[in-house]
Design a protein around this motif. Structure first.
Motif, PDB file in Angstrom:
ATOM      1  N   ARG A   9       0.828  -1.209   0.000  1.00  0.00           N
ATOM      2  CA  ARG A   9       0.000   0.000   0.000  1.00  0.00           C
ATOM      3  C   ARG A   9       0.864   1.261   0.000  1.00  0.00           C
ATOM      4  NH1 ARG A   9      -2.970   2.893  -1.975  1.00  0.00           N
ATOM      5  NH2 ARG A   9      -4.619   3.985  -0.929  1.00  0.00           N
ATOM      6  N   ASP A  23      -2.438  12.119   0.687  1.00  0.00           N
ATOM      7  CA  ASP A  23      -2.964  10.758   0.541  1.00  0.00           C
ATOM      8  C   ASP A  23      -2.208   9.760   1.413  1.00  0.00           C
ATOM      9  OD1 ASP A  23      -4.869  11.655  -1.248  1.00  0.00           O
ATOM     10  OD2 ASP A  23      -3.727  11.056  -3.018  1.00  0.00           O
ATOM     11  N   TRP A  27      -3.515   7.969   4.935  1.00  0.00           N
ATOM     12  CA  TRP A  27      -3.592   6.512   5.065  1.00  0.00           C
ATOM     13  C   TRP A  27      -2.822   6.047   6.309  1.00  0.00           C
ATOM     14  CZ3 TRP A  27      -0.593   2.203   5.476  1.00  0.00           C
ATOM     15  CH2 TRP A  27      -1.251   0.971   5.330  1.00  0.00           C
ATOM     16  N   THR A  30      -4.741   6.982   9.499  1.00  0.00           N
ATOM     17  CA  THR A  30      -5.869   6.068   9.715  1.00  0.00           C
ATOM     18  C   THR A  30      -5.393   4.712  10.201  1.00  0.00           C
ATOM     19  OG1 THR A  30      -7.206   7.187   8.053  1.00  0.00           O
ATOM     20  CG2 THR A  30      -7.822   4.921   8.595  1.00  0.00           C
ATOM     21  N   HIS A  31      -4.372   4.171   9.565  1.00  0.00           N
ATOM     22  CA  HIS A  31      -3.856   2.852   9.947  1.00  0.00           C
ATOM     23  C   HIS A  31      -3.359   2.854  11.394  1.00  0.00           C
ATOM     24  CE1 HIS A  31      -2.242  -1.145   9.364  1.00  0.00           C
ATOM     25  NE2 HIS A  31      -1.127  -0.724   9.927  1.00  0.00           N
TER      26      HIS A  31
END
Length: 102
Positions: A9, A23, A27, A30-31
Motif C-alpha cells: 500500500r 494521501d 492513510w 488512519t492505519h
C-alpha cells in the motif's frame, strides 16, 4: 493486514518529494489510529505537505523515537524493469519505489 500488505500500500502512493503528501499521510494516520496510536498531523511550512507524530503506549512511560519520511525521489520509469509504484516480489526480494529507502 500483514507487513507485506502495508508495504504494498505504501509503495503504491506516488509520494514524490516536493509534491503534496495528503494521501499517504492520511492513510498512515488512519492505519495507526486503527491500531490505537495517538496521531497528530502537523502541517508543514509548504502548506501542502504534512508530518505525522504518532505515540504508541502510555504517554507517561519513556519510550523511543523513530524518525522517518514518506517521500521518495522521482522515479525515472525508463530506468525500471517494472512499475516503480507497484510492489513486486522476486524470490526473497521486494522491489518498488521506497522499499529500501530506510
Amino acid at each position: 493486514m500483514d507487513v507485506f500488505d502495508i508495504l504494498d500500500r505504501l509503495v503504491a502512493f506516488p509520494s514524490v518529494a516536493g509534491k503534496p503528501n495528503g494521501d499517504i499521510a492520511g492513510w498512515i494516520e488512519t492505519h495507526l489510529t486503527e491500531h490505537r496510536a495517538q496521531v497528530n498531523v502537523i502541517l508543514g511550512p509548504e502548506g501542502d505537505r504534512s508530518n505525522l507524530f504518532a505515540t504508541v503506549g502510555p504517554a507517561d512511560v519513556p519510550g523511543y523515537i523513530l524518525s522517518g519520511h514518506m517521500d521518495v525521489v522521482p522515479a525515472g520509469e525508463a530506468q525500471w524493469s517494472s512499475a516503480p509504484f507497484t510492489l513486486r516480489r522476486d524470490c526473497e526480494r521486494l522491489y518498488g519505489r521506497g522499499t529500501t529507502d530506510m
